[in-house]
Write a protein that holds these residues in place. Structure first.
Motif, short mmCIF file in Angstrom:
data_model
loop_
_atom_site.label_atom_id
_atom_site.label_comp_id
_atom_site.label_asym_id
_atom_site.label_seq_id
_atom_site.Cartn_x
_atom_site.Cartn_y
_atom_site.Cartn_z
N GLY A 1 -9.33 5.66 2.42
CA GLY A 1 -9.67 5.76 1.04
C GLY A 1 -8.98 4.64 0.38
O GLY A 1 -8.90 4.44 -0.88
N ALA A 2 -8.73 3.39 1.77
CA ALA A 2 -7.26 2.06 0.73
C ALA A 2 -8.61 1.07 -0.12
O ALA A 2 -8.16 0.81 -0.91
N LEU B 1 5.43 2.71 -9.18
CA LEU B 1 4.10 2.15 -8.45
C LEU B 1 3.68 3.23 -7.54
O LEU B 1 2.39 3.93 -6.91
N THR B 2 4.61 4.03 -7.24
CA THR B 2 4.65 5.08 -6.12
C THR B 2 3.67 6.33 -7.04
O THR B 2 2.95 7.03 -6.27
N GLY C 1 4.20 -8.57 -1.07
CA GLY C 1 2.85 -9.77 -1.30
C GLY C 1 2.88 -9.66 -1.92
O GLY C 1 2.79 -8.86 -3.02
N GLU C 2 0.85 -9.92 -1.76
CA GLU C 2 0.16 -9.13 -2.69
C GLU C 2 -0.35 -8.01 -2.58
O GLU C 2 -1.14 -6.86 -2.55
N ASP C 3 0.09 -7.76 -0.96
CA ASP C 3 -0.04 -6.52 -0.09
C ASP C 3 1.06 -4.64 -0.47
O ASP C 3 1.64 -5.25 -0.68
N LEU C 4 0.16 -4.10 -0.63
CA LEU C 4 -0.02 -2.26 -0.89
C LEU C 4 0.57 -2.19 0.10
O LEU C 4 -0.03 -1.86 1.30
N VAL C 5 2.09 -1.42 0.43
CA VAL C 5 2.53 -0.97 2.15
C VAL C 5 2.62 1.06 1.09
O VAL C 5 3.37 1.46 0.16
N LYS D 1 -4.18 -6.44 0.96
CA LYS D 1 -4.54 -5.22 2.17
C LYS D 1 -3.64 -3.80 1.58
O LYS D 1 -2.44 -4.52 1.47
N VAL D 2 -4.06 -2.68 1.81
CA VAL D 2 -2.98 -2.16 1.93
C VAL D 2 -2.79 -1.48 3.69
O VAL D 2 -3.37 -1.48 4.24
#
Length: 100
Positions: free
Chosen positions: A71-72, A29-30, A52-56, A89-90
């Protein structure tokens, strides 16, 4: 005489395999997030993960976070188009002390 630690270590293999799988998924993912970022931001990405559904997205300095946030939507769209599950969300965070 049997090894007294054999019983202790026998149960570790499945746990280590699961941990290895999670680490590989996090690295993958990174790498995908790094490829989706603007070229100037790529070296400053520390890691990316799902909560969860969010991207950190974790950057090495607060100086880069506004550009990532700006740019998210495009990043989210690129990742989803490449097959990533739907992203809510990002979230952009900072972790200083990146080595490497």
């Amino acid at each position: 005489m049997s090894d007294p630690l054999k019983g202790l270590f026998q149960g570790l293999a499945p746990g280590l395999a699961a941990l290895e799988k999670k680490a590989a998924a996090a690295q993958s993912l990174t790498d995908k997030v790094r490829a989706g970022l603007a070229e100037t931001l790529r070296p400053h990405l520390v890691s990316a993960s799902r909560r969860g559904e969010d991207l950190v997205v974790i950057m090495d300095s607060a100086a880069w976070t506004p550009r990532v946030r700006y740019g998210a939507r495009a990043l989210k769209d690129r990742l989803e188009a490449a097959g990533e599950p739907k992203i809510g969300k990002v979230q952009v965070k900072v972790r200083a002390g990146r080595s490497g």
